[in-house]
Write an enzyme that holds these catalytic residues in place. Structure first.
Site, PDB file in Angstrom:
ATOM      1  N   LYS A 126       0.867  -1.187   0.000  1.00 28.67           N
ATOM      2  CA  LYS A 126       0.000   0.000   0.000  1.00 28.67           C
ATOM      3  C   LYS A 126       0.894   1.224   0.000  1.00 28.67           C
ATOM      4  O   LYS A 126       2.040   1.161   0.442  1.00 28.67           O
ATOM      5  CB  LYS A 126      -0.867   0.018   1.265  1.00 28.67           C
ATOM      6  CG  LYS A 126      -2.122   0.846   1.124  1.00 28.67           C
ATOM      7  CD  LYS A 126      -3.229   0.060   0.444  1.00 28.67           C
ATOM      8  CE  LYS A 126      -4.465   0.878   0.225  1.00 28.67           C
ATOM      9  NZ  LYS A 126      -5.602   0.019  -0.150  1.00 28.67           N
ATOM     10  N   ASP A 166      -6.949   4.319  -4.407  1.00 25.87           N
ATOM     11  CA  ASP A 166      -7.602   4.195  -3.095  1.00 25.87           C
ATOM     12  C   ASP A 166      -8.223   5.575  -2.856  1.00 25.87           C
ATOM     13  O   ASP A 166      -8.490   6.307  -3.825  1.00 25.87           O
ATOM     14  CB  ASP A 166      -6.584   3.802  -2.015  1.00 25.87           C
ATOM     15  CG  ASP A 166      -7.241   3.336  -0.715  1.00 25.87           C
ATOM     16  OD1 ASP A 166      -7.650   2.169  -0.629  1.00 25.87           O
ATOM     17  OD2 ASP A 166      -7.378   4.152   0.230  1.00 25.87           O
TER      18      ASP A 166
HETATM   19  P1  NDP Z   1     -12.804   7.867  -2.739  1.00 27.87           P
HETATM   20  O1  NDP Z   1     -11.751   8.859  -2.567  1.00 27.87           O
HETATM   21  O2  NDP Z   1     -13.367   7.624  -4.094  1.00 27.87           O
HETATM   22  O3  NDP Z   1     -14.037   8.189  -1.774  1.00 27.87           O
HETATM   23  C1  NDP Z   1     -13.850   8.279  -0.404  1.00 27.87           C
HETATM   24  C2  NDP Z   1     -15.165   8.666   0.253  1.00 27.87           C
HETATM   25  O4  NDP Z   1     -15.025   8.518   1.662  1.00 27.87           O
HETATM   26  C3  NDP Z   1     -15.545  10.105   0.011  1.00 27.87           C
HETATM   27  O5  NDP Z   1     -16.937  10.223   0.009  1.00 27.87           O
HETATM   28  C4  NDP Z   1     -14.917  10.812   1.208  1.00 27.87           C
HETATM   29  O6  NDP Z   1     -15.543  12.034   1.548  1.00 27.87           O
HETATM   30  C5  NDP Z   1     -15.134   9.792   2.302  1.00 27.87           C
HETATM   31  N1  NDP Z   1     -14.061   9.910   3.305  1.00 27.87           N
HETATM   32  C6  NDP Z   1     -12.736   9.688   3.105  1.00 27.87           C
HETATM   33  N2  NDP Z   1     -12.028   9.915   4.220  1.00 27.87           N
HETATM   34  C7  NDP Z   1     -12.909  10.303   5.136  1.00 27.87           C
HETATM   35  C8  NDP Z   1     -12.798  10.685   6.484  1.00 27.87           C
HETATM   36  N3  NDP Z   1     -11.613  10.712   7.122  1.00 27.87           N
HETATM   37  N4  NDP Z   1     -13.960  11.003   7.137  1.00 27.87           N
HETATM   38  C9  NDP Z   1     -15.160  10.982   6.499  1.00 27.87           C
HETATM   39  N5  NDP Z   1     -15.319  10.626   5.208  1.00 27.87           N
HETATM   40  C10 NDP Z   1     -14.222  10.298   4.546  1.00 27.87           C
HETATM   41  O7  NDP Z   1     -12.210   6.501  -2.137  1.00 27.87           O
HETATM   42  P2  NDP Z   1     -12.673   5.000  -2.370  1.00 27.87           P
HETATM   43  O8  NDP Z   1     -14.135   4.932  -2.598  1.00 27.87           O
HETATM   44  O9  NDP Z   1     -11.767   4.417  -3.383  1.00 27.87           O
HETATM   45  O10 NDP Z   1     -12.299   4.320  -0.982  1.00 27.87           O
HETATM   46  C11 NDP Z   1     -13.231   4.229   0.100  1.00 27.87           C
HETATM   47  C12 NDP Z   1     -12.794   3.112   1.025  1.00 27.87           C
HETATM   48  O11 NDP Z   1     -12.760   1.871   0.314  1.00 27.87           O
HETATM   49  C13 NDP Z   1     -11.405   3.264   1.640  1.00 27.87           C
HETATM   50  O12 NDP Z   1     -11.416   2.677   2.939  1.00 27.87           O
HETATM   51  C14 NDP Z   1     -10.535   2.410   0.730  1.00 27.87           C
HETATM   52  O13 NDP Z   1      -9.367   1.977   1.383  1.00 27.87           O
HETATM   53  C15 NDP Z   1     -11.484   1.259   0.457  1.00 27.87           C
HETATM   54  N6  NDP Z   1     -11.214   0.446  -0.727  1.00 27.87           N
HETATM   55  C16 NDP Z   1     -11.072   1.028  -1.965  1.00 27.87           C
HETATM   56  C17 NDP Z   1     -10.886   0.222  -3.069  1.00 27.87           C
HETATM   57  C18 NDP Z   1     -10.822   0.792  -4.441  1.00 27.87           C
HETATM   58  O14 NDP Z   1     -10.729   0.003  -5.391  1.00 27.87           O
HETATM   59  N7  NDP Z   1     -10.881   2.084  -4.640  1.00 27.87           N
HETATM   60  C19 NDP Z   1     -10.741  -1.234  -2.953  1.00 27.87           C
HETATM   61  C20 NDP Z   1     -10.990  -1.745  -1.616  1.00 27.87           C
HETATM   62  C21 NDP Z   1     -11.187  -0.905  -0.558  1.00 27.87           C
HETATM   63  P3  NDP Z   1     -14.781  13.418   1.217  1.00 27.87           P
HETATM   64  O15 NDP Z   1     -14.787  13.505  -0.276  1.00 27.87           O
HETATM   65  O16 NDP Z   1     -15.597  14.459   1.894  1.00 27.87           O
HETATM   66  O17 NDP Z   1     -13.400  13.269   1.781  1.00 27.87           O
HETATM   67  O1  2IT Z   2      -7.862  -1.563  -0.655  1.00 27.39           O
HETATM   68  C1  2IT Z   2      -7.788  -2.048  -1.818  1.00 27.39           C
HETATM   69  O2  2IT Z   2      -7.925  -3.250  -2.013  1.00 27.39           O
HETATM   70  C2  2IT Z   2      -7.546  -1.130  -2.930  1.00 27.39           C
HETATM   71  N1  2IT Z   2      -7.447   0.080  -2.709  1.00 27.39           N
HETATM   72  C3  2IT Z   2      -7.393  -1.657  -4.329  1.00 27.39           C
HETATM   73  C4  2IT Z   2      -6.009  -2.194  -4.544  1.00 27.39           C
HETATM   74  C5  2IT Z   2      -5.684  -2.579  -5.969  1.00 27.39           C
HETATM   75  O3  2IT Z   2      -4.518  -2.897  -6.170  1.00 27.39           O
HETATM   76  O4  2IT Z   2      -6.549  -2.585  -6.837  1.00 27.39           O
END
Ligand code: NDP
Ligand code: 2IT
Length: 445
Positions: A126, A166
């Site tokens: 990561k 992420d």
């Molecule tokens: P994005 O940046 O697309 O979206 C994040 C969302 O979460 C936004 O709505 C943001 O609001 C909110 N958010 C982030 N940090 C905070 C915080 N500290 N407090 C309150 N709200 C918060 O990210 P993702 O959708 O990609 O990721 C979301 C989660 O999913 C994370 O935990 C990530 O690790 C996990 N994840 C992502 C994957 C991926 O493929 N993208 C795969 C597996 C897991 P705001 O815009 O106001 O900050």
């Molecule tokens: O938390 C996760 O699994 C991710 N942010 C996606 C990682 C990836 O390599 O697609």
């Protein structure tokens, strides 16, 4: 507690002061291993707990870039290669002001077992930066990404370390990172980053994969209780990549999402959230969620409120770590919620998980439920290596199969050790056993 687990956690706490998130993630995995340690003495004899909890490498670097006003900005970059036992380091990059080594280590540690569960030959890593993309111009984002990659590119490679997105990192940022990698190395090495735009060699369905996968996992869990998403009221926290496609799939399977959020507050729409509006706001305009209520009659924005305040059958935390605590779990249960499915990484606190289990609610941990994103990243690597582009349906069908297999593996270990429906236990044991066996097979390296 088993003395080997206890001493391993104690030693980690001493050697990693002020890394509470990392310790939280390790403690949960190690505590699940109690019954298998008694059965498999090799785990202790081969120092597997010590080896799996010490990152193979941790890279920290300075990132200097120039903002639109001509000021020099300095950020910190990170990339933790936690385990390459099962394949190249694989995992996302997070750009958010809260990013610290602790955050990157907990995410990379979780990623080891998540990636093992996918069965696709990927190790755990990561990275990220404390760079805050909010309010930055496109030019600033590009210059930051270029400066970030200029420091990191030495360490990447298709069979070494393959980052993706992420929080704060989506296809736009991956495009800038890939462009800089290509410029510096003179190699069109598509397989060095995943989550690319389709035109740059990205996989169809990667954008949807994490959210869709979490809902496929939820559907598998519900099926074990002869239930489905049809007619269920759901809340989804966040409104980013994972949240949007989680909510879309819930709607496709007959459920109704009534609340979503961002860090400023929540929107409540009793008629069901219109996801075209959310996607336009978040993916195109990069606007705040409060704008939704101005575009949709009957909906309301609640500043500072989280989605757990709105009654639901199922809750999908899809924003960030420790966003659903004990009080939130109590409120959800009191309002009739019977399942929590983690789209985010470690969004539910240990106390909240314990209460949900005690009350017989279904609980899907992130390392199982959100593995669809990284799984499709691995499918993107396969397509890049074979110079192929699979159809959306091909990828989505594979994703469904992978999520069903992860569900089956979790259930197998939960049942084997008489912990029925304990998906935390099942996921930790299934992911750990694959990783531990590989570590042991290499000898001492
Ligand atoms: P994005 O940046 O697309 O979206 C994040 C969302 O979460 C936004 O709505 C943001 O609001 C909110 N958010 C982030 N940090 C905070 C915080 N500290 N407090 C309150 N709200 C918060 O990210 P993702 O959708 O990609 O990721 C979301 C989660 O999913 C994370 O935990 C990530 O690790 C996990 N994840 C992502 C994957 C991926 O493929 N993208 C795969 C597996 C897991 P705001 O815009 O106001 O900050
Ligand atoms: O938390 C996760 O699994 C991710 N942010 C996606 C990682 C990836 O390599 O697609």
């Amino acid at each position: 507690m088993n003395p080997y687990i206890e001493s391993s956690i104690k030693s980690l706490a001493e050697r990693n002061p002020a890394q509470s998130l990392f310790l939280q993630a390790v403690t949960e995995v190690f505590e699940s291993l109690e019954p298998i340690l008694a059965e498999i003495p090799d785990i202790k004899a081969h120092a597997i707990l010590e080896r799996v909890s010490e990152p193979e490498r941790q890279i920290m670097f300075r990132v200097c870039w120039v903002d639109d006003q001509g000021n020099i900005q300095v950020n910190r970059g990170y990339r933790v290669g936690f385990s390459s036992a099962l394949g190249p380091y694989k995992g996302g990059m997070r750009f958010h002001p809260t990013v610290r080594l602790d955050v990157v280590k907990f995410l990379a540690f979780e990623q080891i077992f998540k990636n093992a569960l996918t069965g696709l030959g990927i190790g755990g890593g990561k990275g990220g930066s404390d760079f805050d993309p909010k309010g930055k111009s496109d030019g600033e984002i590009m210059r930051f990404c270029q400066a970030f990659m200029s420091e990191l590119y030495h360490f990447l490679g298709e069979s070494t370390d393959v980052p993706a997105g992420d929080i704060g990192v989506g296809a736009r940022e991956i495009g800038y990172l890939f462009g800089q990698y290509k410029r510096l190395t003179k190699r069109f090495a598509q397989g060095v980053l995943t989550g690319k735009q389709v035109g740059l060699g990205g996989s169809l369905a990667r954008k949807e994969a994490t959210g869709f996968g979490a809902v496929y996992f939820a559907a598998e869990m519900l099926a074990t209780r002869e239930d489905s998403l049809e007619g269920k009221t759901c809340v989804v926290s966040g409104s980013g990549n994972v949240a949007i496609y989680c909510a879309r799939k819930i709607h496709e399977l007959g459920g109704k999402v009534v609340a979503m959020s961002d860090s400023s507050g929540s929107i409540h729409d009793p008629a069901g959230i219109d996801l075209d509006i959310v996607a336009a706001l978040k993916e195109v305009e990069r606007a705040r969620i409060d704008q939704y209520s101005q575009r949709r009659r009957g909906s309301k924005f609640f500043a500072g409120e989280r989605v757990w305040s709105f009654p639901c059958d199922l809750a999908f935390p899809c924003a960030t770590q420790n966003e659903l605590d004990l009080d939130d779990a109590k409120k959800l249960l009191d309002d009739g919620c019977f399942a929590v499915v983690e789209g985010a990484n470690m969004p539910t606190t240990p106390e909240a998980i314990a209460l949900l289990k005690e009350k017989n609610a279904l609980f899907a941990p992130g390392k199982a439920a959100n593995a669809g994103g990284v799984a499709v990243s691995a499918l993107e690597m396969q397509q890049n290596a074979a110079l192929q582009n699979w159809s959306f349906k091909q990828v989505d069908d594979r994703l469904k199969d992978i999520m069903a297999t992860i569900h089956r593996d979790c259930t197998f270990y939960a049942n084997k050790y008489k912990r029925p429906e304990d998906y935390v236990f099942g996921a930790n044991v299934a992911g750990f056993l694959k990783t531990a066996s590989a570590i042991q097979s290499y000898g001492v390296i």
